[in-house]
Design an enzyme around this catalytic site. Structure first.
Site, PDB file in Angstrom:
ATOM      1  CD  GLU A 147       0.925   8.203  -4.520  1.00  0.00           C
ATOM      2  OE1 GLU A 147       0.987   8.651  -3.220  1.00  0.00           O
ATOM      3  OE2 GLU A 147       1.531   7.203  -4.700  1.00  0.00           O
ATOM      4  CD  GLU A 181      -2.307   3.894  -4.754  1.00  0.00           C
ATOM      5  OE1 GLU A 181      -1.257   4.611  -5.256  1.00  0.00           O
ATOM      6  OE2 GLU A 181      -3.593   4.396  -5.157  1.00  0.00           O
TER       7      GLU A 181
END
Length: 256
Positions: A110, A130
């Site tokens: 990210e 995730e």
């Protein structure tokens, strides 16, 4: 420069480098994210800056956020620090450049892909795993659809698939892939092409380009943060996935 413990900061004409300095995998814990925010905040006041560069010590860029800080007593603070870091980066007038070697996973992916330009070694890997822990990436859910389209974003975020640099470039997640043996030279040349330009022209170009995107993205990030803390972290599966990871066992999902 501040006395940082988790990062290093190096300055040269037209360029500031923020270096993640917790090898081998440069976990983004709260302390590191706060230091990054402080360094970026300082950089934002430098009107001579053309390029703000994020890179890392060691073989890998970053394996992401500290899973231990996702626990109930820390998760709100962690998400706040995480969000603050990205808001600070979004306010910088200079072109933000991620220089990625090895793995950029989870929060590390990210951070890299939130930058304006991503330069990667052909040995680099990108991914958001995730979902395998029963959670979601609160920045990538907003930025990936913009970068690669909704369908590709759904695939990567709901499977946790990790892709190589060549594939990441092909789908538009990153900008350029350079051979590992020439990586430093190619990166230096690319960033040099930015630092030879007018910092004010770069800043105003970014400002104008972002006018149509900035507010929706920032609102999306706020809503994703809220969903993460208030909804996701109240589910049994989020706690089970994180606990299973820390205990090195297979998660048993309740789907609730």
């Amino acid at each position: 420069m501040s006395d940082y413990q988790q990062i290093k900061v190096e300055s040269s004409p037209g360029r500031l480098d923020i270096i993640l300095n917790s090898p081998p995998v440069n976990i983004l814990n709260i302390a590191m994210m706060e230091e990054i925010s402080d360094a970026v905040n300082d950089a934002a006041t430098d009107t001579s800056l053309c390029a703000l560069v994020f890179r890392a010590e060691g073989k890998h860029f970053s394996a992401g956020a500290d899973v231990g800080e996702h626990q109930e007593d820390k998760v709100a603070e962690m998400i706040n620090s995480f969000g603050r870091m990205f808001r600070r980066i979004s306010e910088v007038g200079a072109v933000t450049v991620a220089v990625v070697q090895g793995s950029a996973l989870g929060g590390g992916c990210e951070l890299a892909t939130f930058c304006d330009i991503v330069l990667a070694s052909d040995q680099a890997k990108f991914g958001q795993p995730e979902i395998q822990l029963g959670v979601f990436p609160p920045v990538a859910v907003v930025t990936f659809p913009i970068l690669i389209g909704r369908n590709r974003a759904i695939e990567l975020l709901t499977t946790g698939k990790i892709i190589g640099a060549v594939e990441a470039e092909r789908i538009g997640l990153i900008n350029h892939v350079f051979p590992a043996g020439e990586f430093d030279e190619k990166v230096s040349s690319f960033i040099g092409s930015l630092t030879s330009l007018s910092a004010v022209a770069i800043s105003l170009t970014k400002k104008s380009l972002d006018l149509s995107m900035y507010l929706p993205v920032m609102e999306g990030l706020r809503q994703a943060d809220r969903c993460y803390v208030e909804e996701l972290m109240s589910t049994d599966d989020a706690h089970e996935g994180l606990a299973a990871f820390l205990e090195k066992r297979k998660a048993v999902w309740k789907n609730m």
